[in-house]
Design a protein around this motif. Structure first.
Motif, PDB file in Angstrom:
ATOM      1  N   UNK A  94       0.660  -1.288   0.106  1.00  0.00           N
ATOM      2  CA  UNK A  94      -0.147   0.173  -0.234  1.00  0.00           C
ATOM      3  C   UNK A  94       0.776   1.180   0.013  1.00  0.00           C
ATOM      4  N   UNK A  95       0.199   2.310   0.581  1.00  0.00           N
ATOM      5  CA  UNK A  95       0.916   3.655   0.822  1.00  0.00           C
ATOM      6  C   UNK A  95       2.211   3.469   1.727  1.00  0.00           C
ATOM      7  N   UNK A  96       3.438   3.882   1.242  1.00  0.00           N
ATOM      8  CA  UNK A  96       4.599   3.652   2.040  1.00  0.00           C
ATOM      9  C   UNK A  96       4.702   4.943   2.617  1.00  0.00           C
ATOM     10  N   UNK A  97       5.282   4.828   3.701  1.00  0.00           N
ATOM     11  CA  UNK A  97       5.808   6.135   4.509  1.00  0.00           C
ATOM     12  C   UNK A  97       7.332   5.703   5.191  1.00  0.00           C
ATOM     13  N   UNK A  98       7.796   6.909   5.818  1.00  0.00           N
ATOM     14  CA  UNK A  98       9.075   6.755   6.396  1.00  0.00           C
ATOM     15  C   UNK A  98       8.878   6.898   7.846  1.00  0.00           C
ATOM     16  N   UNK A  99       9.454   5.952   8.521  1.00  0.00           N
ATOM     17  CA  UNK A  99       9.262   5.978  10.014  1.00  0.00           C
ATOM     18  C   UNK A  99      10.693   5.680  10.540  1.00  0.00           C
ATOM     19  N   UNK A 100      11.258   6.735  11.156  1.00  0.00           N
ATOM     20  CA  UNK A 100      12.602   6.821  11.585  1.00  0.00           C
ATOM     21  C   UNK A 100      13.474   6.691  10.416  1.00  0.00           C
ATOM     22  N   UNK A 101      14.328   5.889  10.274  1.00  0.00           N
ATOM     23  CA  UNK A 101      15.067   5.382   9.063  1.00  0.00           C
ATOM     24  C   UNK A 101      14.561   4.572   8.191  1.00  0.00           C
ATOM     25  N   UNK A 102      13.425   4.065   8.537  1.00  0.00           N
ATOM     26  CA  UNK A 102      12.884   2.931   7.836  1.00  0.00           C
ATOM     27  C   UNK A 102      11.883   3.369   6.811  1.00  0.00           C
TER      28      UNK A 102
ATOM     29  N   UNK B 191       2.633  -0.416   8.904  1.00  0.00           N
ATOM     30  CA  UNK B 191       3.714   0.062   9.651  1.00  0.00           C
ATOM     31  C   UNK B 191       4.949  -1.202   9.359  1.00  0.00           C
ATOM     32  N   UNK B 192       4.806  -2.213   8.719  1.00  0.00           N
ATOM     33  CA  UNK B 192       5.769  -3.102   8.483  1.00  0.00           C
ATOM     34  C   UNK B 192       6.893  -2.666   7.649  1.00  0.00           C
ATOM     35  N   UNK B 193       8.156  -3.027   8.150  1.00  0.00           N
ATOM     36  CA  UNK B 193       9.269  -2.567   7.325  1.00  0.00           C
ATOM     37  C   UNK B 193       9.162  -3.268   5.699  1.00  0.00           C
ATOM     38  N   UNK B 194       9.779  -2.464   4.580  1.00  0.00           N
ATOM     39  CA  UNK B 194       9.586  -2.931   3.540  1.00  0.00           C
ATOM     40  C   UNK B 194      10.906  -2.578   2.735  1.00  0.00           C
TER      41      UNK B 194
ATOM     42  N   UNK C 237      23.129  -3.198   3.024  1.00  0.00           N
ATOM     43  CA  UNK C 237      21.783  -2.922   2.802  1.00  0.00           C
ATOM     44  C   UNK C 237      20.749  -3.736   3.382  1.00  0.00           C
ATOM     45  N   UNK C 238      20.824  -5.228   3.263  1.00  0.00           N
ATOM     46  CA  UNK C 238      20.063  -6.001   3.855  1.00  0.00           C
ATOM     47  C   UNK C 238      19.954  -5.878   5.215  1.00  0.00           C
ATOM     48  N   UNK C 239      20.979  -5.868   5.954  1.00  0.00           N
ATOM     49  CA  UNK C 239      20.892  -5.461   7.474  1.00  0.00           C
ATOM     50  C   UNK C 239      20.190  -4.442   7.724  1.00  0.00           C
ATOM     51  N   UNK C 240      20.275  -3.373   6.933  1.00  0.00           N
ATOM     52  CA  UNK C 240      19.790  -2.059   7.287  1.00  0.00           C
ATOM     53  C   UNK C 240      18.283  -1.869   6.776  1.00  0.00           C
ATOM     54  N   UNK C 241      17.839  -2.945   5.964  1.00  0.00           N
ATOM     55  CA  UNK C 241      16.611  -3.072   5.269  1.00  0.00           C
ATOM     56  C   UNK C 241      16.649  -1.847   4.149  1.00  0.00           C
ATOM     57  N   UNK C 242      17.510  -1.624   3.429  1.00  0.00           N
ATOM     58  CA  UNK C 242      17.643  -0.393   2.524  1.00  0.00           C
ATOM     59  C   UNK C 242      16.906  -0.792   1.187  1.00  0.00           C
ATOM     60  N   UNK C 243      16.071  -0.212   0.454  1.00  0.00           N
ATOM     61  CA  UNK C 243      15.685  -0.418  -0.693  1.00  0.00           C
ATOM     62  C   UNK C 243      16.860  -0.162  -1.907  1.00  0.00           C
TER      63      UNK C 243
END
Ligand code: MG
Length: 351
Positions: free
Chosen positions: A56-64, A70-73, A300-306
């Motif tokens: 759905x509609x993504x957003x930024x929470x903290x650095x994620x 609210x699930x990290x993507x 990137x994987x450890x930090x969940x970076x797209x």
């Protein structure tokens, strides 16, 4: 339907508005420049199981980057070639569908060139039409899409960028699919004195029309000196910062700048990377640096970076995923893969 109608009404401002405005009076018409009008396109119904249906509609929470719940993507996908130089792969809806279904693609970046001859500044209607085509394909297929102002001197074209992104936000801001990347790769210019004011101006224009979709900001030194942005970030919500790496050229020294920024909580989206030299591997007998690229991916994987990988095209450059004369429409078996293509596919399929 409501979104498309709203877009039609709002698209009557900015550059080329007379053309679009008059075309808009003819339902189903086409602007004289050949640019499809909003009236001609209606988005397909969102397919269950597609990335946008899932997150759905993504957003930024903290650095994620997080989903509507609210699930990290972590989005993984591809960048087109400069749209002024390549259209067949970038514009292929069936190719994009194939990548979604076979490589796990969740996002495509539409790299709209700005300065070279026949790019946006000299050919705005044709470039915007190509950009819209990629965006509409992505929306129809339920994948995310990055509208990339692919420029190395955007501070000299700030008004054009403001006008363009204002139009894009009006047309596409209601779709959860869309990211705005307002400056691809700045050169060695000041973050605080040059880039931050540019980003503030373009971001303000987007936010007048679209209050929420994520905006990605370019950083100094070809989007490597993200540490400078981390020390002086913009105010505002749903902002991310970009890091680019080409692993034969950019190693621990550049990665440590990115790790510093990430450690300070800066939200990062890697909108370009290659397991090649920084020129995109234009020497076909050059090297592919998979081991160093894997070190970047581990981070990137450890930090969940797209991320989006450079580039969806067929050529002899080691960053071209496909060999010359590959079909743009999918079905790419192993023998069509080129350069770092096999590594990109492997990383995309690793979910
Ligand atoms: Mg929005």
């Amino acid at each position: 339907m409501a979104a498309a109608l709203g877009a039609l009404l709002l698209s009557c401002g900015g550059e080329g508005s007379a053309t679009r405005g008059s075309a808009a009076l003819r339902p189903g018409g086409e602007a004289p420049g050949g640019e499809a009008t909003s009236a001609e396109w209606q988005p397909a119904e969102l397919e269950p199981g597609t990335p946008v249906a899932q997150y759905g509609q993504l957003r930024v929470e903290g650095s994620a980057l997080v989903s509507s719940t609210g699930e990290p993507v972590q989005l993984k996908g591809v960048s087109t070639m400069w749209l002024n130089w390549e259209q067949n792969f970038a514009g292929s809806k069936s190719g994009l569908r194939w990548l979604r279904d076979n490589w796990g693609l969740r996002v495509v970046r539409a790299a709209m060139g700005i300065e070279p001859m026949n790019a946006y500044l000299t050919n705005p209607d044709a470039m915007a039409a190509q950009l819209r085509n990629v965006v509409r394909n992505a929306i129809d297929l339920g994948v995310y899409v990055i509208i990339d102002w692919h420029d190395h001197d955007a501070q000299s074209h700030q008004q054009q960028a403001v006008d363009f992104f204002s139009r894009m936000a009006a047309e596409f801001g209601e779709y959860p699919n869309v990211f705005y990347e307002v400056y691809n790769e700045p050169l060695q210019v000041s973050w605080s004195q040059v880039l931050k004011p540019y980003h503030e101006a373009v971001t303000a224009a987007i936010r007048e029309r679209d209050p929420d979709n994520v905006i990605i900001l370019g950083t100094p030194t070809w989007s490597q000196s993200v540490n400078q942005a981390a020390d002086d970030p913009l105010a505002g919500s749903n902002l991310m910062y970009t890091v680019h790496f080409y692993s034969c050229s950019h190693r621990i020294q550049q990665r440590s700048l990115a790790q510093y920024a990430q450690g300070k909580g800066l939200p990062i989206f890697v909108t370009e990377w290659g397991a090649t030299a920084a020129d995109g591997g234009t020497n076909p007998s050059g090297e592919v640096c998979v081991e160093e690229a894997q070190a970047w991916h581990d981070w990137m994987d450890a930090a969940g970076i797209s991320w989006t990988a450079w580039k969806l095209d067929d050529c002899n450059d080691l960053s071209c995923f496909f060999r010359p004369s590959a079909s743009p429409n999918g079905g790419w078996s192993d023998e069509w893969l080129n350069g770092h293509g096999p590594f990109v596919r492997e990383r995309m399929l690793q979910q």
